[in-house]
Design an enzyme around this catalytic site. Sequence first.
Site, PDB file in Angstrom:
ATOM      1  N   HIS A   7      -6.456 -11.186  -2.786  1.00 17.27           N
ATOM      2  CA  HIS A   7      -5.091 -12.998  -2.986  1.00 17.27           C
ATOM      3  C   HIS A   7      -5.000 -13.065  -4.301  1.00 17.27           C
ATOM      4  O   HIS A   7      -3.397 -13.125  -5.083  1.00 17.27           O
ATOM      5  CB  HIS A   7      -5.831 -14.334  -2.146  1.00 17.27           C
ATOM      6  CG  HIS A   7      -4.430 -14.605  -1.762  1.00 17.27           C
ATOM      7  ND1 HIS A   7      -4.643 -15.633  -2.786  1.00 17.27           N
ATOM      8  CD2 HIS A   7      -3.567 -14.756  -0.570  1.00 17.27           C
ATOM      9  CE1 HIS A   7      -3.275 -16.681  -2.973  1.00 17.27           C
ATOM     10  NE2 HIS A   7      -2.954 -15.803  -1.796  1.00 17.27           N
ATOM     11  N   CYS A  41       5.465   0.399  -0.067  1.00 20.55           N
ATOM     12  CA  CYS A  41       5.805  -1.468  -0.470  1.00 20.55           C
ATOM     13  C   CYS A  41       4.593  -1.894  -0.832  1.00 20.55           C
ATOM     14  O   CYS A  41       4.634  -3.428  -1.607  1.00 20.55           O
ATOM     15  CB  CYS A  41       7.073  -2.325   0.123  1.00 20.55           C
ATOM     16  SG  CYS A  41       5.975  -2.687   1.949  1.00 20.55           S
TER      17      CYS A  41
END
Length: 854
Positions: A423, A798
Amino acid sequence: MSGREPLDLTEITPGAAIDRGRHGWRAKCLQRLIRMDLPVPQSWAISSESVRAIASGQIPPTPALAGLFARTAGLVGVRPSAMHPEWGGPGTVLHVGMNDACHAHLTKRLGKDAADALYLSFIQTYAVQIARLDPDMFAQGGPGALDDAMRAWRAEMDEDFPQDPARQLAEVLRAMARAWDGPTARLLRQAKGAPADAPLGLVVQEMALALGPGVTGSGTIQFIDSVTGTPRITGRFRGQELGAARGAGAETLYLTRDDRGPSLEETAPQVFAELVRFGIAARERLREEMQIEFIVTDGILSIIDATRVERSSRASVRIAVALARDGIIPPDEAVMRVHPRALSDLLHYQVDPRAPRDTITRGINASPGAATGRIVFTAAAAQASAARGEACVLVRRETVPEDIRGMHASVAVLTERGGTSSHAAVIARGLGLPCIVGATGLSIDTRARTLHAGGRTLREGDEITIDGTSGEVLAGAAEMLEPALDDSFNQLLDWADAARRIGVRANADTPEDARTARMFKAQGIGLCRTEHMFFDESRLPAMREMIFADRPEDRRLALERILPMQRDDFVELFTIMAGLPVTIRLFDPPLHEFLPHDREGMRELAESLALPLSEVTRRVEALSEFNPMLGMRGVRLGITLPEIYEMQARAIFEATVIASRKDAPVVPEIMIPLVSAMREVELVKTRVDAVAASVRNQMRADFTYRLGVMVETPRAALRAGDIAAHSAFLSFGTNDLTQMTYGLSRDDAGRFMSTYVNQGVYVEDPFHILDADGVGELLLMGCERARKSRPGITLSVCGEHGGNPQSIAFCHQAGVDYVSCSPFRVPVARLAAAQESIRSRDESAFDDSPAVLR
C-alpha cells in the site's frame, strides 16, 4: 595454445582486423583513436580465444613476447578489454619489462629517485597482483625501499626478481586471464548483467613515461560535467606521476585557469589546446562524450586511452539530447541511449552524489526521489506538522488506507514492512513521494515514539532524509539536487512520443494526480480509483452511515450525501483532462477498511451515529473477514449492495453532462473491478444502463460511455472471450492478478521476497517486474481470447507493472493498446515504450553502448 603455437597478437593499426567481440571495447576504442591520427603509443590486442587458452594453463610463447619488446622503447602496460566497459576486468599492470638494466638506464636519464620510484612501483604491483604475495610485505616507502622490496621478494620466492621482460609479460597475462576466469570475477560480471563466460581480450601498450624535464606528467580530461551534463572542462594533471609513487617535484595542476592554483592551460597552453582539439574530435568521431587519459613527456602529448564519461541520470539525458541536436547521432539513438529509469531521477529532488552520506539503514527503494523532514509516527501528527509548515516523514510499520491523509501531508514515507507493491509503495508512487519500505533492522516503538535502526535511536521530531532512489535512510538533512524537468528532458520525450506505438495513460485519483498526468503528457487516465475519494474527512461519516444502514433506501439516503461531492470530483477530473479518456474504476475495497478497529475509534463512531457501542462493535466484527482481499469487495459489493455502484454511475453521468457543456464532449470509461464471471458484468451493465437512461431523461442531454472490466482474477483472464462480449475494453490489473496467480500477499511478500530471489526461486520480484511465464501467459491468453470474441476491443495494463520498462516491453509484444501507471512514472513509460518500438522496428540498429565500442 602451447609453447609452440603462435599467440593471437594483433598490432592495433587503422586497418587491423580488430573486433569488439574478440578483442574487447578498449582495443576497438584505441583503433578508432589511431584512425583519428591521435598520438597513441604502439598497442597490440590479444584475442579472447588466446586469453581463454592462457587461463586454462597453456603458456604464452616467449619468442612472440620478446619480439614485442624489441619493437618498443622498453616498457609496456597491460589493460583488460572486455566486450563492454561496465563488465570491468582485472586490474591494469603498468611498467612491465622493468628490470635492473632498465633501472640503470633510467637512473642515468632521469635520476636515481625517479628510477627507484618506478622500479619499486612495478615490484609492488607484480608481487601483489601477479605473484599474490602479502601486500603488507611490499608496502615499503622512503629511502632504501627498493632494496627492501627486493629482499622481501627473495625471501618469499627463493629467487631474484625476474629480469626477463618476456617472462614478466607472460606471468602478467597468465595472472590477468586467470583472475577473469575465477569464481569471484564471474559473480561480479553476472551482477553487472554480463554472462558468466563472457570473453576478455587484453591490450598491451608501449609505456609513455610521465618522467623527465619540462612539462611532464599524466592526467585525464573530459569536456562535460558528470553530474549536470553541462559543458565544462574537468579532470586533473599530475606532474611526474608514477601511479602509486611519485618522482621528485611532483605536483597537481588544475586543467583550466583558476584561482585555486596553477593550471595546465597556463603552464603548457599548446598541450592544453591539443587536448581540447582531441576532445572535440573524439566527440564527433566516436559519437560520445569521452574522458581522455593522457601522458605529457617534456611537452609531447600521448593519448593512452579514452573511456565513456561516467554520468548521472540527468547528465545522460542532457548529453544524449545535445549529441542529437548537434547532428552527431539521430534522435532515435538519443532515445535509446537513456535508460528509462534514469528519468525518475530527474522528476524529483535527489541526494547530491558528491555530498557525504550518513546512512542509518536501508530498505526497498519503492518510490524514487529524496526528501528531508522530521519523523512522525501517525497520520494525525503528519497533518499537524503540515499545518505548522514543517516538513515531516511518516514512519509506520506499514500503511493502511486511513493513512492516506497523513501521506498527503508528508514529504516522504518509511515503513518497517512491505514490498514494491505494498500500500505504501503504490500510493507513494502515485503521489510522487520518496518512499522506502521493508527497511532492514528498523524497529518502531509507537508508544515511546522512537525508532531503532543501525544501532541508533531516533525520536519523533528528529530530522532524517529519505533517499527513495537508493533505498537509504540518512541522518539529518542531506544536500540535494533539484528536479531537472528542463528543455533536454522535454525534447527527449518528444522524440520518444514520435517513435512509440503503445499509448501511455496515468493512474490518477485526485485533481492533483490528473494535473501531474497532464504535465507529463499522459494520454488520459487509465485508472481512477474512486475509493480514495471516500476517505476524505467530509465523506467518511456518510460512508460509515451507509455501511451501518440495514435497508436499501437508508443506504441510498446516506449515499445521496456523497453523490454531489463525487460528481464534483469527476467534473474536475474531466475538465482537467480536457477530452482525454478517463477510466473510472467503480468501488473496490472491502467495507471494513472504512471503519475504526480500536476501542477509542469505535466509541467515537458510536457517538456520531447515536448507536450503542455494542452495536458498533458487533457490526465491525461482522464485516471483518479472514481474507478480505478475496472476500466481499469489487463487483461482489456492487451486486450485493447495488446502491453504491448506482450512486457512482449517476455521479459519473451527471459529471459527463456538466463537463461536456463546458468543453468538448466527454466519453467516460466505467470499469468493473474483480470480475470473474460474465454474469457479473451483465448484472452491473443492466443497472448502469438504467442509470444512464435516467440521467439522460432528467438532464435532457445525450452522452455515450464505455463499460469495461478490470481483469484481476485468473478466471477472468481465462474467460476473457465471454467477458469481452459485454465489454468495450479489458484492463489487466496486474497487481491483483499477480497476487492471485502466485497466492502471494503483495503487502507481506516483501518480508521474504529477497530470500526467494537470492536463492533463485523467482528470477525477479513478480510485483516489480511482470512474470512473463505465469502471469504473462494469462495476459496473453486473455488478450487472444478477447480479441477473438470482439476484434475491436481495447486492451490495456493498469497495474504498477505499467510503469516498469521490462514489463512495458512485454506489453508491447503482447499487443496491448496502452499501459497506465502512476503519474510520476509516465515519463519512464513513454521512454520505455518508445525504446521497445524502436528495438522491434530494427533489432540491429542500436544497442546501449557508445558507437565507439560497436
